[in-house]
Design an enzyme around this catalytic site. Structure first.
Site: not given
Length: 245
Positions: A91-92, A103, A190, A199
């Protein structure tokens, strides 16, 4: 059931692959706005004076959220973590680049995450206002036994599908979220400070965050490396409330 030996671990892995830049690189990126190019700060100060000058400058930049100078550097990590961590990590996106093992193209290793005994198991409170507390010994045993049992079944099904000629990209859908995946992650100071602000849980933070423990484990390992590579930037980041500039 499969005879393949399964690996279970409560740890994540983070190692530094490559990096460029330093606290001085960040300071130079800021000084270009104001300094006469014929007057190099390195030439005008002793090492201690230069360090003090950089500390003042980087602290000012962080406190006032002047962020672009912190982008002139790079860190590349090799990270191994369970899939459910990657769904949060990726998500970052701003300032981060990812290359993850596929996979589709390789057989995935039988390595799986299980919580450690000190991992809080029970959520108390309403959504948006809750905390996690330790579970009982019987709850922990049930979690571990359940995970191991389902993983054993899932990986057997995965290998069985591969064994009858099913494509890897199809067979992998039988695998659980706690299987490990390895990724190269590249970011700058940054973007990493933004990650750490969200997090990690820290008493120094102006804006407290309450991350899932497993992604916080990755963040803690990043933070150790970041503190070694950019000691002045890191100390000022922590001093001024762990706010991303």
């Amino acid at each position: 059931m499969t005879a393949t030996e399964l690996e279970f671990t409560s740890e994540v892995e983070v190692s530094l692959v490559d990096h460029s830049g330093s606290d001085l690189s960040i300071a130079k990126a800021a000084w270009v706005s104001t300094q006469d190019p014929t007057n190099s700060p390195e030439a005008m100060h002793t090492d201690q004076e230069l360090s003090d000058k950089m500390g003042g400058l980087l602290g000012f930049l962080l406190k006032n959220r002047h962020g672009t100078p912190f982008e002139h550097n790079s860190m590349t990590f090799r990270v191994s973590a369970p899939l459910f961590v990657w769904r949060e990590h990726q998500r970052h996106r701003v300032g981060f680049s990812y290359n993850e093992e596929s996979g589709r193209y390789k057989k995935l290793d039988p390595k799986f995450y299980i919580p450690s005994e000190d991992r809080a198991l029970v959520q108390k409170g309403k959504p948006g206002h809750y905390e996690y507390v330790a579970g009982t010994e019987s709850q922990y045993d049930f979690v571990v036994n359940s995970v191991k049992s389902s993983v054993k079944e899932a990986y057997w099904r995965y290998e069985a599908m591969l064994g009858i000629g099913v494509a890897r990209e199809v067979a992998r859908i039988a695998l659980p979220l706690n299987i490990f995946s390895t990724c190269y992650v590249t970011c700058n100071a940054r973007s990493l400070m933004s990650f750490l602000a969200l997090r990690t849980k820290s008493e120094n933070s102006h804006f407290p965050s309450y991350p899932q423990r497993e992604i916080e484990m990755v963040a803690e390992k990043y933070e150790e490396i970041f503190a070694e590579l950019f000691p002045i930037t890191y100390s000022k980041f922590d001093e001024f409330g762990r706010v991303s500039p």
